[in-house]
Design a protein around this motif. Structure first.
Motif, short mmCIF file in Angstrom:
data_model
loop_
_atom_site.label_atom_id
_atom_site.label_comp_id
_atom_site.label_asym_id
_atom_site.label_seq_id
_atom_site.Cartn_x
_atom_site.Cartn_y
_atom_site.Cartn_z
N VAL A 44 36.21 25.12 51.31
CA VAL A 44 35.61 26.03 50.33
C VAL A 44 34.09 25.88 50.45
O VAL A 44 33.57 24.77 50.32
CB VAL A 44 36.09 25.72 48.90
CG1 VAL A 44 35.39 26.64 47.90
CG2 VAL A 44 37.61 25.85 48.80
N LEU A 45 33.42 27.00 50.67
CA LEU A 45 31.96 27.02 50.77
C LEU A 45 31.40 27.80 49.60
O LEU A 45 31.71 28.98 49.42
CB LEU A 45 31.51 27.69 52.07
CG LEU A 45 31.94 27.04 53.38
CD1 LEU A 45 31.47 27.90 54.56
CD2 LEU A 45 31.38 25.63 53.49
N ALA A 46 30.58 27.15 48.79
CA ALA A 46 29.90 27.82 47.69
C ALA A 46 28.54 28.30 48.18
O ALA A 46 27.82 27.56 48.85
CB ALA A 46 29.72 26.88 46.51
N PHE A 53 27.85 28.33 39.06
CA PHE A 53 28.62 28.54 37.83
C PHE A 53 30.08 28.86 38.19
O PHE A 53 31.01 28.26 37.65
CB PHE A 53 28.01 29.68 37.01
CG PHE A 53 28.80 30.02 35.78
CD1 PHE A 53 28.47 29.46 34.56
CD2 PHE A 53 29.86 30.92 35.83
CE1 PHE A 53 29.21 29.76 33.41
CE2 PHE A 53 30.60 31.23 34.71
CZ PHE A 53 30.28 30.65 33.49
N PHE A 54 30.28 29.80 39.09
CA PHE A 54 31.60 30.23 39.50
C PHE A 54 32.38 29.06 40.11
O PHE A 54 33.51 28.77 39.71
CB PHE A 54 31.46 31.39 40.49
CG PHE A 54 32.75 31.98 41.00
CD1 PHE A 54 33.88 32.07 40.21
CD2 PHE A 54 32.80 32.48 42.29
CE1 PHE A 54 35.06 32.63 40.71
CE2 PHE A 54 33.96 33.05 42.78
CZ PHE A 54 35.10 33.12 42.00
N ALA A 55 31.78 28.37 41.07
CA ALA A 55 32.46 27.25 41.71
C ALA A 55 32.78 26.15 40.71
O ALA A 55 33.88 25.59 40.71
CB ALA A 55 31.60 26.70 42.86
N ASN A 57 33.41 26.33 37.61
CA ASN A 57 34.49 26.71 36.69
C ASN A 57 35.80 26.97 37.43
O ASN A 57 36.88 26.78 36.85
CB ASN A 57 34.09 27.94 35.89
CG ASN A 57 33.12 27.60 34.79
OD1 ASN A 57 33.51 27.17 33.72
ND2 ASN A 57 31.84 27.75 35.06
N LEU A 58 35.73 27.39 38.68
CA LEU A 58 36.94 27.71 39.45
C LEU A 58 37.60 26.48 40.06
O LEU A 58 38.82 26.31 39.97
CB LEU A 58 36.61 28.71 40.56
CG LEU A 58 37.76 29.05 41.50
CD1 LEU A 58 38.81 29.89 40.79
CD2 LEU A 58 37.24 29.77 42.74
N LEU A 59 36.82 25.62 40.67
CA LEU A 59 37.39 24.51 41.43
C LEU A 59 38.32 23.61 40.62
O LEU A 59 39.38 23.24 41.14
CB LEU A 59 36.29 23.68 42.11
CG LEU A 59 35.49 24.42 43.20
CD1 LEU A 59 34.45 23.50 43.80
CD2 LEU A 59 36.39 25.00 44.26
N PRO A 60 38.03 23.27 39.38
CA PRO A 60 38.97 22.44 38.62
C PRO A 60 40.32 23.12 38.36
O PRO A 60 41.31 22.45 38.05
CB PRO A 60 38.25 22.17 37.29
CG PRO A 60 36.81 22.38 37.59
CD PRO A 60 36.78 23.46 38.64
N LEU A 61 40.37 24.44 38.49
CA LEU A 61 41.61 25.18 38.27
C LEU A 61 42.46 25.29 39.53
O LEU A 61 43.63 25.71 39.46
CB LEU A 61 41.30 26.57 37.72
CG LEU A 61 40.52 26.63 36.42
CD1 LEU A 61 40.22 28.08 36.04
CD2 LEU A 61 41.25 25.90 35.31
#
Length: 181
Positions: A44-46, A53-55, A57-61
């Motif tokens: 995964v590349l941010a 912000f997106f990464a 909040n998304l990565l823990p899900l």
């Protein structure tokens, strides 16, 4: 920009997507991404700095193993209109042979994400996928279509949730548009 100027911008802005809508979109994206990539151990590349912000909040899900790295390419800098794609940190050789998922804050004209896709594939990635928190409706075609889209926005200058206005307000949990844009 001064703090007072930043507050004036926010105070006059239009709220487009509140925090609950943003969080629901990110939760939905996590399910969609999991369905496609859970068995691939993707890289995964941010895209810094907008996707932080997106990464975050998304990565823990994402409840499957990933490898994480970042890249930094932009057309905006601190301005409000795009120019040429400028690379600060390019993709590394760790993309070779991998399923790569690129996270970005917004798909505007699509030139930056298309340049990232082309670079990642030229380095030998097995597959390329992209997820954007927001996709701006421009009324015309774009050089790339993301695999995953959180929210669709009107063609206005937006900020919040990682997107800035003249360097400010990336930290807002909701998405706003400049008044009159």
């Amino acid at each position: 920009m001064t703090s007072d100027e930043a507050w004036k911008i926010l105070d006059s802005a239009d709220l487009l997507k509140d925090e609950a809508e943003v969080r629901a979109a990110i939760a939905r994206l996590s399910r969609e991404i999991t369905a496609l990539l859970k068995d691939r151990y993707p890289l995964v590349l941010a895209v810094m700095g907008g996707s932080i912000f997106f990464a975050g909040n998304l990565l823990p899900l994402l409840r499957f193993p990933i490898e994480f790295d970042y890249i930094h390419a932009s057309r905006y800098g601190k301005g409000t209109s795009g120019g040429a794609v400028v690379w600060t940190v390019e993709p590394r050789e760790n993309v070779r042979g991998r399923s790569v998922l690129v996270l970005d804050d917004i798909l505007d004209g699509g030139e930056t994400l298309a340049a990232i896709r082309d670079r990642v594939l030229s380095l030998g990635a097995a597959t390329f996928h992209s997820a954007v928190l927001t996709d701006k409706e421009l009324g015309r075609g774009k050089p790339i279509v993301p695999d995953f889209v959180g929210l669709t926005l009107p063609n206005r200058y937006v900020f919040g949730c990682g997107m800035d206005v003249l360097g400010a307000w990336r930290n807002l949990p909701a998405i706003y548009a400049l008044k009159g844009s």
